[in-house]
Design an enzyme around this catalytic site. Sequence first.
Site, PDB file in Angstrom:
ATOM      1  N   CYS A  31       0.930  -1.228  -0.187  1.00 33.67           N
ATOM      2  CA  CYS A  31       0.081  -0.165   0.106  1.00 33.67           C
ATOM      3  C   CYS A  31       1.237   1.248  -0.444  1.00 33.67           C
ATOM      4  CB  CYS A  31      -1.223   0.119   1.275  1.00 33.67           C
ATOM      5  SG  CYS A  31      -0.496  -0.152   3.008  1.00 33.67           S
ATOM      6  N   ARG A  56      -3.428  -0.134   5.375  1.00 31.63           N
ATOM      7  CA  ARG A  56      -3.552  -1.648   4.954  1.00 31.63           C
ATOM      8  C   ARG A  56      -2.773  -2.797   4.952  1.00 31.63           C
ATOM      9  NH1 ARG A  56      -5.317   2.357  -0.280  1.00 31.63           N
ATOM     10  NH2 ARG A  56      -2.921   2.716   0.403  1.00 31.63           N
ATOM     11  N   ASP A  98      -7.908   3.904   1.662  1.00 30.47           N
ATOM     12  CA  ASP A  98      -7.080   4.123   3.004  1.00 30.47           C
ATOM     13  C   ASP A  98      -7.901   5.202   4.024  1.00 30.47           C
ATOM     14  OD1 ASP A  98      -4.723   5.017   3.747  1.00 30.47           O
ATOM     15  OD2 ASP A  98      -3.953   5.626   2.229  1.00 30.47           O
TER      16      ASP A  98
HETATM   17  P1  4NP Z   1      -1.532   2.889   4.109  1.00 31.05           P
HETATM   18  O1  4NP Z   1      -1.708   3.965   4.537  1.00 31.05           O
HETATM   19  O2  4NP Z   1      -1.028   2.943   2.992  1.00 31.05           O
HETATM   20  O3  4NP Z   1      -3.075   1.784   4.249  1.00 31.05           O
HETATM   21  O4  4NP Z   1      -0.337   2.116   4.579  1.00 31.05           O
HETATM   22  C1  4NP Z   1      -1.312   5.256   4.916  1.00 31.05           C
HETATM   23  C2  4NP Z   1      -0.627   5.740   5.901  1.00 31.05           C
HETATM   24  C3  4NP Z   1       0.325   6.596   5.944  1.00 31.05           C
HETATM   25  C4  4NP Z   1      -0.389   7.556   5.009  1.00 31.05           C
HETATM   26  C5  4NP Z   1      -0.570   7.491   3.765  1.00 31.05           C
HETATM   27  C6  4NP Z   1      -1.291   6.816   3.780  1.00 31.05           C
HETATM   28  N1  4NP Z   1       0.725   9.083   4.832  1.00 31.05           N
HETATM   29  O5  4NP Z   1       1.272  10.047   4.690  1.00 31.05           O
HETATM   30  O6  4NP Z   1       2.007   8.803   6.478  1.00 31.05           O
END
Ligand code: 4NP
Length: 152
Positions: free
Chosen positions: A8, A14, A125
């Site tokens: 992800c 995720r 997300d």
């Molecule tokens: P993930 O969610 O892709 O599901 O782990 C996110 C986690 C952190 C960030 C963005 C999406 N971030 O901008 O740090």
Amino acid sequence: MIKVLFVCLGNICRSPMAQFVFKQIVEEKGLANQFEIDSAATEGYNEMCHAGIHHGTREILTAMHVPFEQHYSRRIRPTDYAYYDYILAMDDCNVEDIQAIVGLDTENKIYRLLDFTSNPRNIKDPWYTGNFDETYWDIVEGCDAFLKHLKM
Ligand code: 4NP
């Protein structure tokens, strides 16, 4: 041995959720020794910060009795493409970003997790939606469908 890398954007919400949900499913089916399972990010920010699993993911995994270990965000590397058999993204943007890092998917290894379901779609997300429950049920649906796809 089937090597699966869930991917992800940040590798804190995720993809670690999918990693540990899938691990639980294959363990319950007695298939754990047939899989190597890990997860990774498309961006490097959280790796730089040595970020662990988001508390929202830890809370839902705990509530659903899904065992998990410490996992620190790491960015997908070009060499991961040759190593893994399946690179399972959460959304279209992840797929584009993965290809920008590993190159073209010449061996058909890159999919969205929900592409294996009867309703192919992105997994939203929860970093933005705050809805870790919805993410969990999407991931369970995707992991079950992926295992069916493997005929296991
Ligand atoms: P993930 O969610 O892709 O599901 O782990 C996110 C986690 C952190 C960030 C963005 C999406 N971030 O901008 O740090």
